[in-house]
Write a protein that holds these residues in place. Structure first.
Motif, PDB file in Angstrom:
ATOM      1  N   SER A  61       0.865  -1.184   0.000  1.00  0.00           N
ATOM      2  CA  SER A  61       0.000   0.000   0.000  1.00  0.00           C
ATOM      3  C   SER A  61       0.905   1.238   0.000  1.00  0.00           C
ATOM      4  CB  SER A  61      -0.939  -0.021   1.202  1.00  0.00           C
ATOM      5  OG  SER A  61      -0.271   0.419   2.359  1.00  0.00           O
ATOM      6  N   GLY A  62       0.311   2.397  -0.001  1.00  0.00           N
ATOM      7  CA  GLY A  62       1.080   3.636  -0.096  1.00  0.00           C
ATOM      8  C   GLY A  62       2.103   3.814   1.014  1.00  0.00           C
ATOM      9  N   THR A  63       1.755   3.371   2.206  1.00  0.00           N
ATOM     10  CA  THR A  63       2.664   3.524   3.340  1.00  0.00           C
ATOM     11  C   THR A  63       3.976   2.774   3.111  1.00  0.00           C
ATOM     12  OG1 THR A  63       0.724   3.701   4.761  1.00  0.00           O
ATOM     13  CG2 THR A  63       2.819   3.299   5.863  1.00  0.00           C
ATOM     14  N   PHE A  88      -1.204  12.247   7.738  1.00  0.00           N
ATOM     15  CA  PHE A  88      -0.168  11.669   6.891  1.00  0.00           C
ATOM     16  C   PHE A  88       1.179  12.368   7.055  1.00  0.00           C
ATOM     17  CE2 PHE A  88      -4.171  10.154   5.174  1.00  0.00           C
ATOM     18  CZ  PHE A  88      -3.918   8.792   5.237  1.00  0.00           C
ATOM     19  N   SER A 137      -1.256  16.151  -0.883  1.00  0.00           N
ATOM     20  CA  SER A 137      -2.663  16.278  -0.482  1.00  0.00           C
ATOM     21  C   SER A 137      -2.821  15.592   0.868  1.00  0.00           C
ATOM     22  CB  SER A 137      -3.544  15.613  -1.537  1.00  0.00           C
ATOM     23  OG  SER A 137      -4.723  15.111  -0.941  1.00  0.00           O
ATOM     24  N   THR A 139      -4.872  14.001   3.092  1.00  0.00           N
ATOM     25  CA  THR A 139      -6.184  13.367   2.938  1.00  0.00           C
ATOM     26  C   THR A 139      -7.033  13.421   4.210  1.00  0.00           C
ATOM     27  OG1 THR A 139      -4.921  11.871   1.539  1.00  0.00           O
ATOM     28  CG2 THR A 139      -7.237  11.347   1.838  1.00  0.00           C
ATOM     29  N   ASP A 165       4.825  12.859  -0.251  1.00  0.00           N
ATOM     30  CA  ASP A 165       3.746  11.876  -0.220  1.00  0.00           C
ATOM     31  C   ASP A 165       2.653  12.396  -1.156  1.00  0.00           C
ATOM     32  OD1 ASP A 165       1.345  10.597   0.274  1.00  0.00           O
ATOM     33  OD2 ASP A 165       1.459  10.750   2.453  1.00  0.00           O
ATOM     34  N   GLN A 190      -4.672   2.968  -5.163  1.00  0.00           N
ATOM     35  CA  GLN A 190      -6.117   2.932  -4.867  1.00  0.00           C
ATOM     36  C   GLN A 190      -6.786   4.286  -4.678  1.00  0.00           C
ATOM     37  OE1 GLN A 190      -3.786   2.631  -2.623  1.00  0.00           O
ATOM     38  NE2 GLN A 190      -4.461   2.898  -0.520  1.00  0.00           N
ATOM     39  N   LYS A 191      -6.132   5.362  -5.127  1.00  0.00           N
ATOM     40  CA  LYS A 191      -6.772   6.673  -4.967  1.00  0.00           C
ATOM     41  C   LYS A 191      -7.022   7.281  -6.344  1.00  0.00           C
ATOM     42  CE  LYS A 191      -5.609   6.642  -0.273  1.00  0.00           C
ATOM     43  NZ  LYS A 191      -4.893   7.174   0.869  1.00  0.00           N
TER      44      LYS A 191
HETATM   45  C1  LIG Z   1      -3.947   6.830   1.620  1.00  0.00           C
HETATM   46  C2  LIG Z   1      -2.766   7.644   1.934  1.00  0.00           C
HETATM   47  C3  LIG Z   1      -1.533   7.085   2.315  1.00  0.00           C
HETATM   48  C4  LIG Z   1      -1.225   5.630   2.388  1.00  0.00           C
HETATM   49  O1  LIG Z   1      -2.151   4.811   2.875  1.00  0.00           O
HETATM   50  P1  LIG Z   1      -2.120   3.249   2.597  1.00  0.00           P
HETATM   51  O2  LIG Z   1      -3.302   2.804   3.363  1.00  0.00           O
HETATM   52  O3  LIG Z   1      -0.845   2.715   3.117  1.00  0.00           O
HETATM   53  O4  LIG Z   1      -2.232   3.068   1.115  1.00  0.00           O
HETATM   54  C5  LIG Z   1      -0.482   7.928   2.549  1.00  0.00           C
HETATM   55  N1  LIG Z   1      -0.604   9.240   2.409  1.00  0.00           N
HETATM   56  C6  LIG Z   1      -1.743   9.829   2.032  1.00  0.00           C
HETATM   57  C7  LIG Z   1      -1.786  11.300   1.876  1.00  0.00           C
HETATM   58  C8  LIG Z   1      -2.865   9.050   1.790  1.00  0.00           C
HETATM   59  O5  LIG Z   1      -4.000   9.637   1.397  1.00  0.00           O
END
Ligand SMILES: *Cc1c(COP(=O)(O)O)cnc(C)c1O
Length: 385
Positions: A61-63, A88, A137, A139, A165, A190-191
């Motif tokens: 995932s993004g993290t 974030f 951004s 979130t 990020d 996924q965004k």
């Molecule tokens: C969703 C998001 C992430 C990462 O989230 P994961 O659940 O690991 O995909 C990181 N930074 C921002 C700004 C996000 O919106």
């Protein structure tokens, strides 16, 4: 009837084409067909990033991509400046601390915005800072920070990398990686990239590679050099088994972004976000973060005094099939968030606003029924897409 629609800031709606592609028989990740797929995805990502830098693709995932940036760029005890505007930004600080970096926090609070001049001041006053880590951004609050202005400052410093990020902003907010000079930009599938969860990526500049060469932090799965080597081999591949179906889905979504044109994608997000903000305000609701044109990813809304955010979210979901998100951390119960990054059209927004109106009516919120939809429609009529 069971029918649901995601208006959350991740995961987001995935186009039918991408879902179909994902359902095709799995191709082997050491086959020429996979190499071809991977090359098209990397090219597609480079287009969205607006970069000629290396783009690496990970199964996480993004993290995971955020962690990879810290582990690859820095060395034990390095000082980093984290500019945080919410959940974030705080994650950058937590990851950096987990790797025992010397974290200096510029904390703007949840709902705050990064002031680039503060970063200039910190960098001028402290020659030990090796990296600036921030969120494009945010979130958790809806705020979009001024990456271009910060990059203007870090670009002039050979000894400082800018790490961004862009998990929710890549493919939604204007972002010109090369023109602005952002060193490492991480994102996730996924965004706004309109794909299922499971993939992340990083765009890595020449300057960043010089940091990577010197880094001594422990890493294995996310070692950038391994990914780069595999990509530059005779038949480009991932070093380890990738989420093949998700890569296939992402390739379709990237094709759609290319076809629409990145400038049009950015503009669509602006219009859709404006209609959401205006619609919400017309329902006698207030926005949580500053009302900005560039706040295109998610609209964070204060729960009205007499209505619980959790009830709004529940009724939206259970009675209207529309998933919106609550607040994170300390904002839990105080706000709700409407996501509109990625595969969202004016008709989607009108539907979401209508569901919100019906939910609020049921909960006894005082407003004029129909005003939200009317205002959103107006915005779309004034800004044709
Ligand atoms: C969703 C998001 C992430 C990462 O989230 P994961 O659940 O690991 O995909 C990181 N930074 C921002 C700004 C996000 O919106």
């Amino acid at each position: 009837m069971e029918k649901h629609f995601l208006a959350t800031p991740g995961p987001t709606q995935v186009p039918e084409k991408s879902l179909h592609r994902q359902a095709e028989p799995i191709i082997h990740h050491r086959s020429p067909a996979y190499t071809e797929l991977l090359i098209s995805v990397i090219e597609g990502l480079k287009y969205v990033y607006q970069t000629k830098n290396d783009v690496l693709l990970f199964t996480s995932s993004g993290t995971g991509a955020m962690e990879s940036a810290v582990a690859n760029l820095f060395s034990e005890g390095d000082r980093v400046l984290v500019a945080s505007t919410g959940n974030f930004g705080e994650r950058w600080a937590k990851i950096s601390s987990a790797f025992n970096l010397d974290v200096h926090l510029l904390d703007y609070g949840w709902g705050g915005e990064v002031n680039p001049e503060d970063i200039r001041e910190k960098l001028n006053g402290d020659g030990e800072i090796k990296g600036v880590l921030m969120t494009h951004s945010e979130t958790s609050t809806g705020v979009v920070n001024d990456v271009e202005a910060v990059a203007k400052i870090t670009r002039e410093r050979e000894d400082v990398v800018l790490v961004m990020d862009a998990v929710s902003s890549l493919g939604a907010c204007e972002l010109k990686t090369d023109e602005w000079g952002v060193d490492v930009v991480v994102s996730g599938s996924q965004k706004a990239l309109m794909a299922p969860p499971g993939l992340s990526c990083a765009a890595v500049s020449e300057k960043a590679w010089r940091f990577i060469d010197k880094s001594n932090l422990p890493k294995f799965y996310f070692d950038y050099k391994t990914y780069k080597k595999k990509l530059e081999g005779e038949s480009p591949q991932n070093p380890y088994t990738p989420a093949i179906c998700t890569v296939a889905a992402l390739s379709e979504s990237l094709k759609m972004i290319k076809k629409e044109g990145i400038e049009n994608v950015w503009r669509r997000h602006k219009v859709v976000a404006k209609a959401t903000r205006e619609g919400v305000k017309a329902m006698n609701l207030s926005l949580f973060s500053p009302d900005r044109e560039n706040s295109v990813v998610v609209t964070a809304v204060n729960a009205p005094e007499k209505v619980k955010a959790s009830d709004i979210i529940k009724i939206m979901r259970e009675e209207h099939g529309v998933w919106i998100a609550g607040g994170q951390g300390g904002l839990k119960g105080k706000i709700f968030r409407i996501g509109h990054c990625g595969y969202y059209s004016p008709s989607d927004i009108v539907m979401v606003i209508s569901a919100l109106e019906r939910s609020l009516s049921k909960l006894g919120h005082a407003f004029e029924q129909g005003k939200g939809v009317e205002r959103a429609e107006q915005v779309f009529l004034e800004n044709s897409l």
